[in-house]
Write a protein that holds these residues in place. Sequence first.
Motif, PDB file in Angstrom:
ATOM      1  N   LYS A   1      47.273 -19.435  -0.936  1.00 49.71           N
ATOM      2  CA  LYS A   1      45.933 -18.837  -1.007  1.00 49.71           C
ATOM      3  C   LYS A   1      44.893 -19.819  -0.472  1.00 49.71           C
ATOM      4  O   LYS A   1      44.016 -19.442   0.306  1.00 49.71           O
ATOM      5  CB  LYS A   1      45.585 -18.434  -2.443  1.00 49.71           C
ATOM      6  N   LEU A   2      45.005 -21.074  -0.894  1.00 50.83           N
ATOM      7  CA  LEU A   2      44.077 -22.108  -0.432  1.00 50.83           C
ATOM      8  C   LEU A   2      44.163 -22.265   1.082  1.00 50.83           C
ATOM      9  O   LEU A   2      43.143 -22.311   1.770  1.00 50.83           O
ATOM     10  CB  LEU A   2      44.373 -23.432  -1.141  1.00 50.83           C
ATOM     11  N   GLU A   3      45.365 -22.321   1.612  1.00 51.31           N
ATOM     12  CA  GLU A   3      45.561 -22.460   3.059  1.00 51.31           C
ATOM     13  C   GLU A   3      44.968 -21.257   3.807  1.00 51.31           C
ATOM     14  O   GLU A   3      44.331 -21.412   4.846  1.00 51.31           O
ATOM     15  CB  GLU A   3      47.053 -22.605   3.412  1.00 51.31           C
ATOM     16  N   THR A   4      45.163 -20.060   3.255  1.00 54.10           N
ATOM     17  CA  THR A   4      44.630 -18.850   3.885  1.00 54.10           C
ATOM     18  C   THR A   4      43.107 -18.848   3.853  1.00 54.10           C
ATOM     19  O   THR A   4      42.453 -18.446   4.818  1.00 54.10           O
ATOM     20  CB  THR A   4      45.196 -17.592   3.191  1.00 54.10           C
ATOM     21  N   MET A   5      42.522 -19.349   2.771  1.00 53.59           N
ATOM     22  CA  MET A   5      41.065 -19.442   2.672  1.00 53.59           C
ATOM     23  C   MET A   5      40.513 -20.456   3.673  1.00 53.59           C
ATOM     24  O   MET A   5      39.433 -20.248   4.231  1.00 53.59           O
ATOM     25  CB  MET A   5      40.653 -19.802   1.245  1.00 53.59           C
ATOM     26  N   LEU A   6      41.243 -21.536   3.903  1.00 52.85           N
ATOM     27  CA  LEU A   6      40.810 -22.523   4.904  1.00 52.85           C
ATOM     28  C   LEU A   6      40.860 -21.918   6.303  1.00 52.85           C
ATOM     29  O   LEU A   6      39.987 -22.166   7.128  1.00 52.85           O
ATOM     30  CB  LEU A   6      41.684 -23.774   4.838  1.00 52.85           C
ATOM     31  N   GLU A   7      41.877 -21.103   6.535  1.00 49.60           N
ATOM     32  CA  GLU A   7      42.050 -20.459   7.833  1.00 49.60           C
ATOM     33  C   GLU A   7      41.049 -19.320   8.052  1.00 49.60           C
ATOM     34  O   GLU A   7      40.602 -19.070   9.163  1.00 49.60           O
ATOM     35  CB  GLU A   7      43.480 -19.912   7.913  1.00 49.60           C
ATOM     36  N   HIS A   8      40.682 -18.641   6.960  1.00 48.27           N
ATOM     37  CA  HIS A   8      39.765 -17.493   7.008  1.00 48.27           C
ATOM     38  C   HIS A   8      38.660 -17.697   5.962  1.00 48.27           C
ATOM     39  O   HIS A   8      38.739 -17.142   4.854  1.00 48.27           O
ATOM     40  CB  HIS A   8      40.514 -16.189   6.713  1.00 48.27           C
ATOM     41  N   PRO A   9      37.623 -18.472   6.280  1.00 48.96           N
ATOM     42  CA  PRO A   9      36.576 -18.780   5.295  1.00 48.96           C
ATOM     43  C   PRO A   9      35.860 -17.554   4.717  1.00 48.96           C
ATOM     44  O   PRO A   9      35.283 -17.637   3.636  1.00 48.96           O
ATOM     45  CB  PRO A   9      35.591 -19.658   6.068  1.00 48.96           C
ATOM     46  N   THR A  10      35.934 -16.426   5.415  1.00 46.10           N
ATOM     47  CA  THR A  10      35.288 -15.227   4.874  1.00 46.10           C
ATOM     48  C   THR A  10      36.040 -14.676   3.661  1.00 46.10           C
ATOM     49  O   THR A  10      35.568 -13.747   3.018  1.00 46.10           O
ATOM     50  CB  THR A  10      35.135 -14.131   5.954  1.00 46.10           C
ATOM     51  N   LEU A  11      37.193 -15.273   3.327  1.00 42.65           N
ATOM     52  CA  LEU A  11      37.896 -14.917   2.088  1.00 42.65           C
ATOM     53  C   LEU A  11      37.248 -15.554   0.865  1.00 42.65           C
ATOM     54  O   LEU A  11      37.576 -15.209  -0.260  1.00 42.65           O
ATOM     55  CB  LEU A  11      39.363 -15.376   2.156  1.00 42.65           C
ATOM     56  N   ILE A  12      36.346 -16.490   1.090  1.00 39.02           N
ATOM     57  CA  ILE A  12      35.682 -17.173  -0.022  1.00 39.02           C
ATOM     58  C   ILE A  12      34.518 -16.312  -0.505  1.00 39.02           C
ATOM     59  O   ILE A  12      33.686 -15.873   0.296  1.00 39.02           O
ATOM     60  CB  ILE A  12      35.188 -18.568   0.412  1.00 39.02           C
ATOM     61  N   LYS A  13      34.495 -16.079  -1.805  1.00 38.05           N
ATOM     62  CA  LYS A  13      33.412 -15.288  -2.389  1.00 38.05           C
ATOM     63  C   LYS A  13      32.090 -15.988  -2.122  1.00 38.05           C
ATOM     64  O   LYS A  13      31.973 -17.194  -2.265  1.00 38.05           O
ATOM     65  CB  LYS A  13      33.633 -15.115  -3.893  1.00 38.05           C
ATOM     66  N   ARG A  14      31.090 -15.210  -1.750  1.00 38.42           N
ATOM     67  CA  ARG A  14      29.803 -15.773  -1.361  1.00 38.42           C
ATOM     68  C   ARG A  14      28.696 -15.302  -2.296  1.00 38.42           C
ATOM     69  O   ARG A  14      28.784 -14.222  -2.834  1.00 38.42           O
ATOM     70  CB  ARG A  14      29.483 -15.327   0.073  1.00 38.42           C
ATOM     71  N   PRO A  15      27.688 -16.134  -2.360  1.00 39.15           N
ATOM     72  CA  PRO A  15      27.583 -17.501  -1.857  1.00 39.15           C
ATOM     73  C   PRO A  15      28.272 -18.496  -2.787  1.00 39.15           C
ATOM     74  O   PRO A  15      28.535 -18.183  -3.948  1.00 39.15           O
ATOM     75  CB  PRO A  15      26.076 -17.764  -1.856  1.00 39.15           C
ATOM     76  N   VAL A  16      28.555 -19.659  -2.258  1.00 36.14           N
ATOM     77  CA  VAL A  16      28.935 -20.805  -3.084  1.00 36.14           C
ATOM     78  C   VAL A  16      27.707 -21.701  -3.073  1.00 36.14           C
ATOM     79  O   VAL A  16      27.244 -22.114  -2.012  1.00 36.14           O
ATOM     80  CB  VAL A  16      30.158 -21.555  -2.523  1.00 36.14           C
ATOM     81  N   ILE A  17      27.155 -21.951  -4.238  1.00 35.91           N
ATOM     82  CA  ILE A  17      25.945 -22.764  -4.344  1.00 35.91           C
ATOM     83  C   ILE A  17      26.308 -24.018  -5.121  1.00 35.91           C
ATOM     84  O   ILE A  17      26.798 -23.934  -6.250  1.00 35.91           O
ATOM     85  CB  ILE A  17      24.816 -21.986  -5.034  1.00 35.91           C
ATOM     86  N   GLU A  18      26.099 -25.149  -4.471  1.00 39.90           N
ATOM     87  CA  GLU A  18      26.482 -26.421  -5.065  1.00 39.90           C
ATOM     88  C   GLU A  18      25.249 -27.280  -5.262  1.00 39.90           C
ATOM     89  O   GLU A  18      24.459 -27.476  -4.347  1.00 39.90           O
ATOM     90  CB  GLU A  18      27.489 -27.133  -4.161  1.00 39.90           C
ATOM     91  N   SER A  19      25.091 -27.772  -6.470  1.00 40.51           N
ATOM     92  CA  SER A  19      24.003 -28.670  -6.800  1.00 40.51           C
ATOM     93  C   SER A  19      24.623 -29.999  -7.178  1.00 40.51           C
ATOM     94  O   SER A  19      25.508 -30.045  -8.033  1.00 40.51           O
ATOM     95  CB  SER A  19      23.202 -28.117  -7.978  1.00 40.51           C
ATOM     96  N   SER A  20      24.169 -31.069  -6.527  1.00 39.46           N
ATOM     97  CA  SER A  20      24.785 -32.360  -6.821  1.00 39.46           C
ATOM     98  C   SER A  20      23.830 -33.515  -6.585  1.00 39.46           C
ATOM     99  O   SER A  20      22.976 -33.465  -5.709  1.00 39.46           O
ATOM    100  CB  SER A  20      26.024 -32.553  -5.971  1.00 39.46           C
ATOM    101  N   ASP A  21      24.007 -34.529  -7.397  1.00 39.74           N
ATOM    102  CA  ASP A  21      23.364 -35.810  -7.149  1.00 39.74           C
ATOM    103  C   ASP A  21      24.315 -36.644  -6.303  1.00 39.74           C
ATOM    104  O   ASP A  21      23.918 -37.368  -5.415  1.00 39.74           O
ATOM    105  CB  ASP A  21      23.055 -36.529  -8.464  1.00 39.74           C
ATOM    106  N   THR A  22      25.604 -36.505  -6.622  1.00 45.66           N
ATOM    107  CA  THR A  22      26.668 -37.142  -5.852  1.00 45.66           C
ATOM    108  C   THR A  22      27.805 -36.144  -5.752  1.00 45.66           C
ATOM    109  O   THR A  22      27.845 -35.163  -6.505  1.00 45.66           O
ATOM    110  CB  THR A  22      27.191 -38.419  -6.559  1.00 45.66           C
ATOM    111  N   GLU A  23      28.757 -36.380  -4.841  1.00 49.69           N
ATOM    112  CA  GLU A  23      29.876 -35.452  -4.695  1.00 49.69           C
ATOM    113  C   GLU A  23      30.723 -35.381  -5.957  1.00 49.69           C
ATOM    114  O   GLU A  23      31.317 -34.366  -6.258  1.00 49.69           O
ATOM    115  CB  GLU A  23      30.754 -35.845  -3.500  1.00 49.69           C
ATOM    116  N   SER A  24      30.785 -36.487  -6.699  1.00 44.19           N
ATOM    117  CA  SER A  24      31.625 -36.498  -7.890  1.00 44.19           C
ATOM    118  C   SER A  24      30.978 -35.793  -9.075  1.00 44.19           C
ATOM    119  O   SER A  24      31.655 -35.430 -10.027  1.00 44.19           O
ATOM    120  CB  SER A  24      31.996 -37.931  -8.266  1.00 44.19           C
TER     121      SER A  24
END
Length: 117
Positions: free
Chosen positions: A77-100
């Motif tokens: 599933k992960l590989e297919t999502m990387l190949e077809h990004p439109t499989l990712i539910k939208r939007p993905v909203i990320e809030s961060s001070d740092t990546e970790s």
Amino acid sequence: MIKVYGIPNCGSVKKARALLESMGVAYEFVDFKKTPPSREELTRWVQKTSLQILLNTKGTTYKKLGLKDRNLDDKQKLETMLEHPTLIKRPVIESSDTESSSTIVVGYDEASLKALV
């Protein structure tokens, strides 16, 4: 720093961007079609939420690829999502001070989005 990932013509992405703009929140928009998420980004999102939440099983791409009838494991599933990004539910909203130390919201959820900012 807030990043909104998606595609510009998606209704949920438009609503999320409009909400952020109405609240005066600065954000960076990342178009999945021009800049697909990296394996590292997608893996980070899965760790913050889940593959089941990130995989858009109601979208056109999911149906067109016939994924419902294929018994894919999580890695596939992960590989297919990387190949077809439109499989990712939208939007993905990320809030961060740092990546970790990031927090994400997947899909349009006004209350969660307001809590994020």
